[in-house]
Motif scaffolding. Structure first.
Motif, PDB file in Angstrom:
ATOM      1  N   TRP A 151      41.904  46.303  63.032  1.00 28.96           N
ATOM      2  CA  TRP A 151      40.173  45.983  63.152  1.00 28.96           C
ATOM      3  C   TRP A 151      39.790  45.105  61.949  1.00 28.96           C
ATOM      4  O   TRP A 151      38.766  44.710  61.964  1.00 28.96           O
ATOM      5  N   ARG A 209      35.466  44.629  65.113  1.00 29.93           N
ATOM      6  CA  ARG A 209      34.826  46.111  64.602  1.00 29.93           C
ATOM      7  C   ARG A 209      35.280  46.953  65.739  1.00 29.93           C
ATOM      8  O   ARG A 209      35.371  46.831  66.865  1.00 29.93           O
ATOM      9  N   GLU A 216      27.440  44.885  58.313  1.00 34.50           N
ATOM     10  CA  GLU A 216      27.545  43.366  57.742  1.00 34.50           C
ATOM     11  C   GLU A 216      25.964  42.893  57.503  1.00 34.50           C
ATOM     12  O   GLU A 216      25.997  42.167  56.488  1.00 34.50           O
ATOM     13  N   HIS A 223      36.644  43.634  55.607  1.00 35.07           N
ATOM     14  CA  HIS A 223      35.568  43.236  56.284  1.00 35.07           C
ATOM     15  C   HIS A 223      34.584  42.578  55.153  1.00 35.07           C
ATOM     16  O   HIS A 223      34.773  42.935  54.064  1.00 35.07           O
ATOM     17  N   THR A 224      33.621  41.890  55.867  1.00 40.34           N
ATOM     18  CA  THR A 224      32.690  41.164  55.120  1.00 40.34           C
ATOM     19  C   THR A 224      33.639  40.038  54.524  1.00 40.34           C
ATOM     20  O   THR A 224      34.198  40.101  53.622  1.00 40.34           O
ATOM     21  N   ASP A 227      28.195  48.740  62.384  1.00 42.88           N
ATOM     22  CA  ASP A 227      28.597  47.634  61.408  1.00 42.88           C
ATOM     23  C   ASP A 227      27.469  47.300  60.583  1.00 42.88           C
ATOM     24  O   ASP A 227      26.348  47.100  60.896  1.00 42.88           O
ATOM     25  N   ASP A 252      35.740  38.739  56.870  1.00 42.22           N
ATOM     26  CA  ASP A 252      36.958  39.327  57.392  1.00 42.22           C
ATOM     27  C   ASP A 252      38.085  38.848  57.099  1.00 42.22           C
ATOM     28  O   ASP A 252      38.453  37.537  57.155  1.00 42.22           O
ATOM     29  N   PHE A 282      34.787  49.909  56.589  1.00 37.75           N
ATOM     30  CA  PHE A 282      35.905  49.907  56.681  1.00 37.75           C
ATOM     31  C   PHE A 282      37.059  50.172  56.143  1.00 37.75           C
ATOM     32  O   PHE A 282      37.862  50.756  56.769  1.00 37.75           O
ATOM     33  N   ASP A 311      30.217  45.263  55.204  1.00 34.12           N
ATOM     34  CA  ASP A 311      30.883  46.162  55.898  1.00 34.12           C
ATOM     35  C   ASP A 311      32.162  46.688  55.223  1.00 34.12           C
ATOM     36  O   ASP A 311      32.870  47.511  55.778  1.00 34.12           O
ATOM     37  N   CYS A 312      32.582  46.262  54.052  1.00 33.33           N
ATOM     38  CA  CYS A 312      33.787  46.359  53.428  1.00 33.33           C
ATOM     39  C   CYS A 312      34.069  47.733  53.418  1.00 33.33           C
ATOM     40  O   CYS A 312      35.205  48.235  53.663  1.00 33.33           O
TER      41      CYS A 312
END
Length: 173
Positions: free
Chosen positions: A19, A23, A31, A146-147, A29, A149, A40, A36-37
């Motif tokens: 992922w 997402r 973001e 994430h953020t 999400d 990605d 995740f 979104d880190c």
């Protein structure tokens, strides 16, 4: 006496690698709301068999996400996540949930967490996805996030102060 249960590091990393560049539609999400880190990373820990923790005296001592309106800041925000994850348990604790501690760089394994820190506060979370060795010498780690990605990105290329978290397992009743 409670017993420390194992964290499935490989399952957490498998989820992270699956992922990292997209997402999971089962989760919100974040973001557009600051990143979104950490959301995740929390998902990765769930995939690694760490159960949600809804047993605490306030939302900063719990860790869960049922939907966007029923979640804790410890699930989605880097610094509250850090304070929860390293402050939740100790050897004499009766707490439910994850058991983790601060770690040194050279003791990380797949499934452990790295954070970027500014003025003592975490602002970004990443999961270690690979350990790069040359013989017995540690060369680098790869991370997923994430953020912005990233999939299996060298941790050494991440600029800024870093903090490391060793996941030891979890307790349940």
């Amino acid at each position: 006496m409670k017993k420390l249960k194992a964290y499935d590091r490989q399952a957490a990393v498998d989820y992270a690698q699956k992922w990292a560049l997209s997402r999971n539609p089962k989760y919100m999400d974040y973001e557009d709301w600051g990143g979104d880190c950490t959301n995740f990373i929390s998902q990765c820990l769930i995939a690694g068999r760490i159960p949600m923790d809804n047993i605490g005296e306030n939302v900063l001592k719990k860790w869960y996400w049922y939907n966007d309106k029923l979640r804790t800041p410890t699930w989605t925000a880097a610094e509250p996540f850090y304070k929860y994850i390293v402050g939740n348990n100790n050897k004499n604790s009766e707490n439910f949930g994850i058991y983790a501690r601060n770690a040194d760089y050279n003791e990380l394994e797949i499934g452990d967490i790295a954070q970027l820190v500014y003025e003592g506060r975490a602002y970004h979370s990443m999961i270690i996805s690979k350990v790069i060795l040359e013989g017995e010498y540690l060369i680098d780690y790869l991370e997923c996030q994430h953020t912005y990605d990233l999939l299996d990105y060298p941790l050494s290329l991440k600029e800024g102060e870093k903090r490391y978290i060793k996941i030891l397992g979890y307790y349940n009743y």
